[in-house]
Design an enzyme around this catalytic site. Structure first.
Site, PDB file in Angstrom:
ATOM      1  N   LYS A 190       0.832  -1.214   0.000  1.00 49.37           N
ATOM      2  CA  LYS A 190       0.000   0.000   0.000  1.00 49.37           C
ATOM      3  C   LYS A 190       0.864   1.260   0.000  1.00 49.37           C
ATOM      4  O   LYS A 190       0.493   2.274  -0.575  1.00 49.37           O
ATOM      5  CB  LYS A 190      -0.973  -0.008   1.183  1.00 49.37           C
ATOM      6  CG  LYS A 190      -2.022  -1.099   1.030  1.00 49.37           C
ATOM      7  CD  LYS A 190      -3.410  -0.705   1.513  1.00 49.37           C
ATOM      8  CE  LYS A 190      -4.400  -1.754   1.028  1.00 49.37           C
ATOM      9  NZ  LYS A 190      -5.697  -1.694   1.636  1.00 49.37           N
TER      10      LYS A 190
ATOM     11  N   LYS B  18      -4.480 -11.406  -6.972  1.00 49.03           N
ATOM     12  CA  LYS B  18      -5.783 -11.649  -6.346  1.00 49.03           C
ATOM     13  C   LYS B  18      -6.844 -10.694  -6.919  1.00 49.03           C
ATOM     14  O   LYS B  18      -6.516  -9.580  -7.344  1.00 49.03           O
ATOM     15  CB  LYS B  18      -5.704 -11.519  -4.819  1.00 49.03           C
ATOM     16  CG  LYS B  18      -5.705 -10.107  -4.293  1.00 49.03           C
ATOM     17  CD  LYS B  18      -6.096 -10.053  -2.817  1.00 49.03           C
ATOM     18  CE  LYS B  18      -6.340  -8.604  -2.402  1.00 49.03           C
ATOM     19  NZ  LYS B  18      -6.992  -8.416  -1.157  1.00 49.03           N
TER      20      LYS B  18
ATOM     21  N   LYS C 221     -10.930  -5.246  -4.879  1.00 49.85           N
ATOM     22  CA  LYS C 221     -11.926  -4.181  -5.041  1.00 49.85           C
ATOM     23  C   LYS C 221     -11.346  -2.998  -5.789  1.00 49.85           C
ATOM     24  O   LYS C 221     -12.031  -2.296  -6.493  1.00 49.85           O
ATOM     25  CB  LYS C 221     -12.307  -3.640  -3.658  1.00 49.85           C
ATOM     26  CG  LYS C 221     -13.334  -4.429  -2.938  1.00 49.85           C
ATOM     27  CD  LYS C 221     -13.679  -3.683  -1.652  1.00 49.85           C
ATOM     28  CE  LYS C 221     -14.031  -4.645  -0.561  1.00 49.85           C
ATOM     29  NZ  LYS C 221     -13.308  -4.424   0.662  1.00 49.85           N
TER      30      LYS C 221
HETATM   31  P1  ATP Z   1      -8.589  -4.022  -1.530  1.00 55.46           P
HETATM   32  O1  ATP Z   1      -8.458  -4.700  -2.844  1.00 55.46           O
HETATM   33  O2  ATP Z   1      -9.134  -2.643  -1.665  1.00 55.46           O
HETATM   34  O3  ATP Z   1      -7.384  -4.127  -0.680  1.00 55.46           O
HETATM   35  P2  ATP Z   1      -9.989  -6.327  -0.678  1.00 55.46           P
HETATM   36  O4  ATP Z   1     -10.875  -6.761  -1.780  1.00 55.46           O
HETATM   37  O5  ATP Z   1      -8.733  -7.065  -0.454  1.00 55.46           O
HETATM   38  O6  ATP Z   1      -9.738  -4.785  -0.771  1.00 55.46           O
HETATM   39  P3  ATP Z   1     -10.580  -6.372   2.123  1.00 55.46           P
HETATM   40  O7  ATP Z   1     -11.614  -5.585   2.828  1.00 55.46           O
HETATM   41  O8  ATP Z   1      -9.171  -5.992   2.359  1.00 55.46           O
HETATM   42  O9  ATP Z   1     -10.889  -6.357   0.607  1.00 55.46           O
HETATM   43  O10 ATP Z   1     -10.781  -7.922   2.446  1.00 55.46           O
HETATM   44  C1  ATP Z   1     -11.902  -8.481   3.051  1.00 55.46           C
HETATM   45  C2  ATP Z   1     -11.708  -9.960   3.218  1.00 55.46           C
HETATM   46  O11 ATP Z   1     -11.754 -10.595   1.954  1.00 55.46           O
HETATM   47  C3  ATP Z   1     -10.367 -10.361   3.821  1.00 55.46           C
HETATM   48  O12 ATP Z   1     -10.554 -11.386   4.773  1.00 55.46           O
HETATM   49  C4  ATP Z   1      -9.558 -10.833   2.674  1.00 55.46           C
HETATM   50  O13 ATP Z   1      -8.626 -11.809   3.061  1.00 55.46           O
HETATM   51  C5  ATP Z   1     -10.605 -11.426   1.771  1.00 55.46           C
HETATM   52  N1  ATP Z   1     -10.249 -11.367   0.373  1.00 55.46           N
HETATM   53  C6  ATP Z   1      -9.935 -10.258  -0.329  1.00 55.46           C
HETATM   54  N2  ATP Z   1      -9.693 -10.542  -1.617  1.00 55.46           N
HETATM   55  C7  ATP Z   1      -9.865 -11.881  -1.740  1.00 55.46           C
HETATM   56  C8  ATP Z   1      -9.758 -12.791  -2.829  1.00 55.46           C
HETATM   57  N3  ATP Z   1      -9.429 -12.362  -4.045  1.00 55.46           N
HETATM   58  N4  ATP Z   1     -10.001 -14.102  -2.620  1.00 55.46           N
HETATM   59  C9  ATP Z   1     -10.362 -14.526  -1.383  1.00 55.46           C
HETATM   60  N5  ATP Z   1     -10.479 -13.736  -0.299  1.00 55.46           N
HETATM   61  C10 ATP Z   1     -10.231 -12.421  -0.468  1.00 55.46           C
END
Ligand code: ATP
Ligand code: LTN
Length: 335
Positions: A117, A199, A202
């Protein structure tokens, strides 16, 4: 119920940084509902974590409310679980200060999410971004949570929370439960549809990379049609076939079938047909969430009642652990 018979406490949080993705849903969130049968569950919207990256206030407020509604739409029952918004319970931030004083600068410097980040937001490497994992440890430890369901990318943060708990307990005497992670067997890491080595996230800049759980059917179909695969033509799970592996994983999560069953079902079919089938399946799979979300967003009074009640229950519960930690440290009692 005696202390030894108490139900285990499950806790998890999610940031209100946008609509949840298929990755968020298939990784941790879809498991959160079923866990309510077996555990005392605490789920929250991590709005304090979200401000480590700059936010426009009006949009942020809206996103937090939508994320809370999504939490309920994904199957969290606000009567059976404690479902709240993090900033409504001041105890997280209070404990975070204390835990920061037993956390080393070096440990925080090694966190890969911080490094990622910081690289992504090089113009705003604020102290909150650096101490983010300490607040996360406080979120968990202030409820003496036993189990924390998360995706793979949060493993390192959980490990730090465990180390902080052990260190505090060694220094001041038994205070915190040392939490365990709970990682889904399938779906712990759903990949981007455009770059299946990364991965699904969002905050991806490419709109075709991520499926959001509120996307309509046409959008979902379009994204799957454009999903990156490989130059081979066989639908099987194998090294080097990241795109197909990801689609098989998604299909398996949405249908409950094993990867082997999915491979058999599509044996001899082309990639085009396979992508359409996965798209259709995902659209149907997400439909009930979309419908329930729309219904909840029509009833803001109900939502507000739910998060207010959640915050009050969260405050009462976390106060016990926070007070104990304060006593152990040697803070003077004032009541
Ligand atoms: P950003 O991409 O903005 O960092 P994010 O999609 O990773 O956001 P978070 O709020 O950080 O979202 O994650 C919420 C939960 O979803 C966490 O427990 C994280 O481990 C899980 N998670 C996030 N992305 C994935 C993915 N691609 N596959 C499985 N689990 C995920
Ligand atoms: N850091 C997590 C969200 C989060 C969390 C938590 C998860 C904040 N506090 C406590 C589990 C337990 C993330 O970005 N996914």
């Amino acid at each position: 119920m005696s202390e030894t018979e108490r139900k285990k406490v499950i806790l998890s949080g999610i940031q209100p940084t946008g609509v949840f993705t298929l990755g968020n849903f298939m990784g941790p969130i879809r498991n959160w509902g079923p866990l309510q049968d077996e555990f005392d569950c605490i789920y929250f919207i991590a709005d304090q974590h979200a401000i480590t990256v700059r936010k426009e206030p009006a949009a942020f407020r809206k996103q937090t409310i939508e994320s809370y509604a999504l939490l309920l739409a994904c199957g969290i029952d606000p009567k059976r679980s404690i479902a709240f918004i993090q900033s409504h319970n001041p105890n997280h931030a209070q404990l975070s200060w204390v835990l920061g004083c037993v956390t080393q600068f070096g440990e925080l410097s090694r966190m890969t999410q911080f490094k990622d980040k910081a690289a992504k937001h090089a113009d705003d490497i604020n102290a909150g971004l650096f101490t983010y994992p300490v607040l996360m440890a406080a979120d968990i430890l202030t409820y003496n949570a036993d189990v924390v369901p998360i995706g793979d990318d949060q493993r390192q943060h959980l490990e730090l929370a465990r180390n902080i708990a052990v260190r505090f307990n060694q220094r001041y005497g038994d205070t915190f439960t040392v939490p365990e992670g709970y990682f889904p067997k399938v779906g712990a890491r759903i990949k981007s549809l455009q770059d299946p080595t990364k991965k699904m996230s969002k905050s991806d800049d490419n709109p075709n990379a991520t499926v959001f759980i509120l996307d309509d059917k046409d959008t979902i179909m379009r994204k799957f049609k454009r999903a990156v695969t490989d130059s081979d033509s066989e639908i099987r799970f194998a090294e080097g076939k990241d795109g197909i592996n990801n689609l098989l994983t998604i299909y398996s999560c949405a249908t409950g079938k094993t990867i082997e069953e999915a491979e058999k079902e599509f044996a001899g079919k082309g990639y085009g047909d396979f992508k359409l089938a996965v798209g259709e399946t995902v659209a149907d799979y997400l439909e009930p969430v979309r419908t329930e979300f729309a219904r909840l967003m029509e009833d803001k009074t109900y939502l507000k009642e739910c998060w207010t009640d959640g915050a009050q229950r969260a405050f009462r519960l976390s106060n016990k652990v926070l007070s104990k930690a304060y006593r152990k440290i040697g803070f003077v009692d004032y009541r």
